[in-house]
Design an enzyme around this catalytic site. Structure first.
Site, PDB file in Angstrom:
ATOM      1  CG  HIS A 311      48.568  78.524 -56.381  1.00  0.00           C
ATOM      2  ND1 HIS A 311      48.656  77.791 -57.540  1.00  0.00           N
ATOM      3  CD2 HIS A 311      47.877  77.750 -55.505  1.00  0.00           C
ATOM      4  CE1 HIS A 311      48.060  76.629 -57.367  1.00  0.00           C
ATOM      5  NE2 HIS A 311      47.568  76.578 -56.137  1.00  0.00           N
ATOM      6  CD  GLU A 383      44.731  73.161 -51.196  1.00  0.00           C
ATOM      7  OE1 GLU A 383      44.270  73.621 -50.127  1.00  0.00           O
ATOM      8  OE2 GLU A 383      44.105  73.235 -52.278  1.00  0.00           O
ATOM      9  CG  HIS A 449      47.335  76.469 -51.687  1.00  0.00           C
ATOM     10  ND1 HIS A 449      48.233  76.033 -52.627  1.00  0.00           N
ATOM     11  CD2 HIS A 449      48.058  77.094 -50.724  1.00  0.00           C
ATOM     12  CE1 HIS A 449      49.452  76.368 -52.250  1.00  0.00           C
ATOM     13  NE2 HIS A 449      49.374  77.006 -51.095  1.00  0.00           N
TER      14      HIS A 449
HETATM   15  O1  F6P Z   1      43.893  70.371 -57.327  1.00  0.00           O
HETATM   16  C1  F6P Z   1      44.420  71.477 -56.683  1.00  0.00           C
HETATM   17  C2  F6P Z   1      44.233  71.419 -55.195  1.00  0.00           C
HETATM   18  O2  F6P Z   1      44.681  72.618 -54.628  1.00  0.00           O
HETATM   19  C3  F6P Z   1      44.925  70.221 -54.521  1.00  0.00           C
HETATM   20  O3  F6P Z   1      46.268  70.483 -54.163  1.00  0.00           O
HETATM   21  C4  F6P Z   1      44.033  69.963 -53.334  1.00  0.00           C
HETATM   22  O4  F6P Z   1      44.182  68.690 -52.800  1.00  0.00           O
HETATM   23  C5  F6P Z   1      42.680  70.205 -53.935  1.00  0.00           C
HETATM   24  O5  F6P Z   1      42.836  71.246 -54.864  1.00  0.00           O
HETATM   25  C6  F6P Z   1      41.619  70.608 -52.935  1.00  0.00           C
HETATM   26  O6  F6P Z   1      40.373  70.541 -53.569  1.00  0.00           O
HETATM   27  P1  F6P Z   1      39.387  69.300 -53.303  1.00  0.00           P
HETATM   28  O7  F6P Z   1      39.158  69.347 -51.822  1.00  0.00           O
HETATM   29  O8  F6P Z   1      38.155  69.634 -54.083  1.00  0.00           O
HETATM   30  O9  F6P Z   1      40.030  68.030 -53.718  1.00  0.00           O
END
Ligand code: F6P
Length: 487
Positions: A311, A383, A449
């Site tokens: 997004h 997400e 996401h």
């Molecule tokens: O930071 C953006 C995002 O989409 C968060 O909403 C999510 O928790 C995270 O990325 C996932 O990435 P990671 O698993 O590396 O924390």
């Protein structure tokens, strides 16, 4: 690592990358090295970034009951089935051999590769055993059609011997923890299959997977690919001579081919095009065989693009907060317009394309400027649920819940946020999305996401699960996949 916040630097680059196609370098490199069979990624901006620990860490197979390992090897249905098997199933039933059957150039290897990718992605320890490779190692790559004559006793023995060798290797691998072996050879006579069944006794369950193709055009295309790409013809500079030899080999096989009628089997009949074919099953039971049938009944090889994109940047992204359900930032809105522009051009002639989003505002808003295509919201595309950490920054998590922070850092794939999800959970809930992407015959644009895209991308690019949580998903990346090979 734990914090995969994106630098504004790379963000700027990617905003234009999407539309002007400037930032395709990393993916092209990845694709040249590791391009899985049957999958073409012809444009995109993602590259898995390998953490230091990757080479050292590998997923052990099965569930370790009573071990010190606190976290499971799989989640959801896959874990439940593994536990049930361990508690109730016979030892032999826990190991599964999918034994391919079929004439040359019927798409056996393609099916084997695809099935291997799917099962691995779900978390099953799966390996593809290609008997052709064993034959080439033992008897050289340039055997002529004579080698495959049904009255060539020496040839028959040599072929049986390499098949037995591969089968022994597969059984050894199962004893070492492997779960599903995909045994790829023609296995086109009852006698050969009987030999394999004897060898499997007490070791694993066998399901024959027969690929039948009656479409002349598809067979001809497969034959052409075979001459061009098989190591068997690498030393044959003359295409016509190669073709003659291969057609003779095919005739030799046809003379003795006996379709499967014994044991447990799945027959895929003219399934390649995704319409008009059928799948027959006999004597199939159990969790994994059921999943395999479901996967095969939904997959086809008709080429079509699948575009994956994150997004547009959200307000939480700007503040470095995880999760939430905020609207787009200014840059995010700009991206949504550029994306709409790009989609309009790219899918100009694709009247049946659909746009999939999650149920969160940031993906729905990213899709808003796109007009002319049906939009579908999937909860499964939301997400990763960060549970009690939702809305926090990584620094806050580290400060307030240092133990959680450390556990996640140690094992990001399996770590489950309190009252939230792990990456393995995400993969489990994405399974219906993958099945639907396989089943679709029209282009699909998926707007989702970071964590979800990592999981989806790893399926298409055939990356091991351990790489999933640290794959680099740059801002505003896209990729385009074409399923188009059939051999
Ligand atoms: O930071 C953006 C995002 O989409 C968060 O909403 C999510 O928790 C995270 O990325 C996932 O990435 P990671 O698993 O590396 O924390």
């Amino acid at each position: 690592g734990f914090n995969s916040r994106d630098s504004s630097n790379s963000k700027k680059l990617q905003v234009s990358g999407m539309v002007e196609s400037k930032s395709v370098g990393t993916l092209i490199q990845l694709q040249k090295k590791d391009r899985p069979q049957g999958l073409y990624v012809d444009r995109g901006v993602v590259s898995p970034k390998l953490g230091k620990s990757f080479s050292a860490c590998s997923l052990a197979s099965g569930l370790n009951f009573g071990s010190t390992k606190a976290m499971p090897e799989a989640a959801g249905a896959v874990a439940a089935a593994a536990v049930a098997d361990r508690l109730h199933g016979s030892k032999e039933d826990r190991k599964l051999a999918i034994v391919l059957v079929g004439l040359p150039a019927r798409g056996k290897t393609f099916t084997a590769v695809k099935l291997t990718r799917y099962l691995r992605w779900l978390g099953h320890e799966t390996k593809h055993f290609n008997v052709g490779k064993y034959r080439r190692l033992k008897h050289g790559a340039n055997q002529s059609a004579d080698f495959f004559r049904p009255d060539n006793q020496e040839g028959i023995e040599a072929r049986n011997e390499v098949a037995a060798l591969a089968m022994e290797d597969m059984i050894d691998w199962m004893h070492g923890g492997g779960q599903v072996g995909i045994f790829d050879a023609t296995n086109s006579t009852r006698k050969r299959r009987y030999m394999l069944m004897k060898m499997a006794e007490g070791n694993c369950k066998i399901i024959f997977l027969e690929t039948i193709c009656n479409d002349r055009n598809i067979i001809e295309r497969n034959v052409r690919l075979k001459i061009q790409q098989s190591p068997d013809y690498a030393d044959q500079p003359d295409y016509e001579a190669g073709l003659q030899d291969f057609l003779e080999r095919l005739t030799n096989y046809e003379k003795v081919y006996e379709p499967v009628q014994e044991g447990s089997y799945i027959k895929m009949i003219d399934m390649v095009k995704g319409e008009g074919g059928q799948l027959q099953v006999n004597n199939i039971s159990g969790y994994l065989p059921g999943r395999i049938v479901f996967f095969l009944v939904n997959s086809h090889l008709a080429p079509r693009p699948i575009l994956l994109t994150r997004h547009g940047e959200s307000l939480h992204n700007v503040r470095g907060r995880v999760g939430g359900d905020t609207v787009l930032s200014e840059d995010g809105e700009l991206y949504s317009k550029k994306l709409a522009n790009f989609i309009e051009k790219r899918l100009k002639n694709e009247k049946t394309a659909t746009i999939w989003t999650s149920t969160l505002q940031r993906t729905i808003l990213t899709a808003t400027p796109i007009v002319g295509f049906p939009k579908i919201q999937w909860r499964a595309l939301d997400e990763i649920n960060s549970g009690v950490c939702d809305g926090m920054t990584y620094e806050e998590i580290k400060k307030i819940m240092p133990e959680e922070y450390e556990s996640r850092k140690k094992d990001k794939l399996r770590y489950r946020y309190p009252r939230g999800e792990s990456y393995l959970d995400v993969i489990q809930r994405l399974e219906p999305v993958i099945i639907e992407l396989e089943r679709q015959r029209a282009p699909v644009v998926v707007i989702s996401h970071q964590a979800v895209l990592r999981a989806l991308y790893s399926y298409f690019a055939d990356r091991p699960l351990r790489e999933v949580p640290d794959m680099e998903v740059t801002w505003h990346f896209d990729l385009l996949l074409l399923h188009q090979r059939c051999i």
